[in-house]
Motif scaffolding. Sequence first.
Motif, PDB file in Angstrom:
ATOM      1  N   UNK A   6     -24.983 -40.201  -2.373  1.00 13.21           N
ATOM      2  CA  UNK A   6     -24.452 -38.865  -2.096  1.00 13.21           C
ATOM      3  C   UNK A   6     -23.363 -38.939  -1.027  1.00 13.21           C
ATOM      4  N   UNK A   7     -22.496 -39.947  -1.107  1.00 16.12           N
ATOM      5  CA  UNK A   7     -21.412 -40.100  -0.136  1.00 16.12           C
ATOM      6  C   UNK A   7     -20.077 -40.234  -0.859  1.00 16.12           C
ATOM      7  N   UNK A   8     -19.906 -39.408  -1.885  1.00 14.22           N
ATOM      8  CA  UNK A   8     -18.731 -39.529  -2.747  1.00 14.22           C
ATOM      9  C   UNK A   8     -17.438 -39.033  -2.115  1.00 14.22           C
ATOM     10  N   UNK A   9     -17.539 -38.331  -0.977  1.00 14.52           N
ATOM     11  CA  UNK A   9     -16.314 -37.966  -0.265  1.00 14.52           C
ATOM     12  C   UNK A   9     -15.779 -39.131   0.553  1.00 14.52           C
ATOM     13  N   UNK A  10     -16.651 -40.109   0.835  1.00 17.51           N
ATOM     14  CA  UNK A  10     -16.194 -41.314   1.539  1.00 17.51           C
ATOM     15  C   UNK A  10     -15.497 -42.256   0.569  1.00 17.51           C
ATOM     16  N   UNK A  11     -16.125 -42.457  -0.594  1.00 19.82           N
ATOM     17  CA  UNK A  11     -15.525 -43.239  -1.667  1.00 19.82           C
ATOM     18  C   UNK A  11     -16.388 -43.067  -2.905  1.00 19.82           C
ATOM     19  N   UNK A 271     -20.924 -30.702 -10.487  1.00 17.21           N
ATOM     20  CA  UNK A 271     -20.999 -30.805  -9.026  1.00 17.21           C
ATOM     21  C   UNK A 271     -21.367 -29.472  -8.385  1.00 17.21           C
ATOM     22  N   UNK A 272     -20.800 -28.391  -8.882  1.00 14.23           N
ATOM     23  CA  UNK A 272     -21.118 -27.064  -8.346  1.00 14.23           C
ATOM     24  C   UNK A 272     -22.589 -26.729  -8.576  1.00 14.23           C
ATOM     25  N   UNK A 273     -23.102 -27.082  -9.747  1.00 15.83           N
ATOM     26  CA  UNK A 273     -24.505 -26.786 -10.043  1.00 15.83           C
ATOM     27  C   UNK A 273     -25.438 -27.604  -9.164  1.00 15.83           C
ATOM     28  N   UNK A 274     -25.076 -28.844  -8.865  1.00 14.76           N
ATOM     29  CA  UNK A 274     -25.898 -29.677  -7.983  1.00 14.76           C
ATOM     30  C   UNK A 274     -25.886 -29.140  -6.556  1.00 14.76           C
ATOM     31  N   UNK A 275     -24.729 -28.692  -6.117  1.00 11.19           N
ATOM     32  CA  UNK A 275     -24.632 -28.096  -4.776  1.00 11.19           C
ATOM     33  C   UNK A 275     -25.517 -26.860  -4.681  1.00 11.19           C
ATOM     34  N   UNK A 276     -25.437 -26.005  -5.699  1.00  9.92           N
ATOM     35  CA  UNK A 276     -26.249 -24.787  -5.717  1.00  9.92           C
ATOM     36  C   UNK A 276     -27.738 -25.126  -5.797  1.00  9.92           C
ATOM     37  N   UNK A 306     -24.985 -30.161   6.218  1.00 11.85           N
ATOM     38  CA  UNK A 306     -26.283 -29.624   6.639  1.00 11.85           C
ATOM     39  C   UNK A 306     -26.513 -29.912   8.117  1.00 11.85           C
ATOM     40  N   UNK A 307     -26.826 -28.881   8.885  1.00 14.69           N
ATOM     41  CA  UNK A 307     -27.159 -29.049  10.295  1.00 14.69           C
ATOM     42  C   UNK A 307     -28.678 -29.145  10.421  1.00 14.69           C
ATOM     43  N   UNK A 360     -23.494 -34.893   5.954  1.00  9.35           N
ATOM     44  CA  UNK A 360     -22.706 -34.425   4.822  1.00  9.35           C
ATOM     45  C   UNK A 360     -23.255 -35.023   3.529  1.00  9.35           C
ATOM     46  N   UNK A 361     -23.526 -34.161   2.569  1.00  9.18           N
ATOM     47  CA  UNK A 361     -23.918 -34.576   1.229  1.00  9.18           C
ATOM     48  C   UNK A 361     -22.716 -34.315   0.320  1.00  9.18           C
TER      49      UNK A 361
END
Length: 390
Positions: A6-11, A271-276, A306-307, A360-361
């Motif tokens: 779940x770190x796809x914004x990193x790479x 991706x939107x559905x997973x976030x929701x 997420x905090x 961050x997820x």
Amino acid sequence: MNTIYFDNSATTRISDEALETYLEVSKNTFGNPSSLHALGFAAERELNAARSAILRTLGSPVGTLIFTASGSEANNLAISGRLHAKERYRRGAKILSTAGEHASVSEPLRALGAEGVKIVEIPTAGGVLDREALLREMTPDVVLVTMMLVNNETGALYDLADVSRLMKEKLPEAVLHVDATQGYLKVPFTPKSLGADMITLSSHKIEGPKGVGALYVSSDLIKKRGLSAQILGGGQEGGLRSGTENVPGVAAFATAATMGAKNFAAHAEVMESLRAYLLMRLSEEPGLSGIRPVLPARHAPHILNLTLPKIKSETMLHYLSSEGICVSSGSACSSNGGGHLSSALIAFGRTAAEADTSIRVSFSYRNTKEEVDALVAALARGLTKLSRIR
């Protein structure tokens, strides 16, 4: 243990198709595209085909792509290349940006600030550009506006089309640079829809190889010579980025981009559905009620911050990693500096203490609801086991 990523914004993982392209071009089209023989001409054709393919994913705008070694290099070229294109751009110049930009934008701006250029960061509380502050700072000395389309830590989606409209009214001579590293093939846009003169792209964020980026530059900016090279040498890439082009990497980038554009709607929906779904699961689990999601007014589909309740980010990251789950505490690039709190989260409205307890997820279309369930279960276990900040 299977790894859940779940770190796809990193790479991202390079796609099978992009990897196949990379290997095939490396083996069979290995010539230097500047060489005047058959293999050189073949490499040049491959390079031009990739350039055209990526431009098609941007709506076939009037302009060109300058290939670079990374999105970070493309950002540096856009910012420093603009300010050094003409002496008058630096003399009493002003640049507008946002609070919480990626380090590849904030650090070049810091360097230009040390040279006397005035740098103004527009507040982004709640993930929204402060329009009143933006209008107040749109003075005639502004030569560049550089802003990210999607914040890489909060997932906030900024209304840069509105920024462009305001610039046309108040700053007709200024240039808009958009860092679309996190937005490319995640949210719909074209250079025309954004009103952008320059746009940064990165291959490894869209299942292409690492070590390849690109800067879209409008034909008007090229014509006016409003950008100067920052790497000097043989004059490749239209004289704006010297060095032998990474033809296999560029070709694989084009493959990834073409596939991403073809499947854009379906991937964004997943991706939107997973976030929701993650948000729903967090709200349903009594033991996770202390986790506070960062919820921008407008968001990209793939990022959720997420905090945590008084558990340091690093502590939870290591715990989740031991459970086979990969997330991050923010920008992977900035983590190399060590000990820095997220300026993006603080600009959003989190306190320093909250920024130090946030993770961050970031999703891919490859992720599943079952993987989200595993993350939720691991977070619940972590909250019961890990030490809290006193």
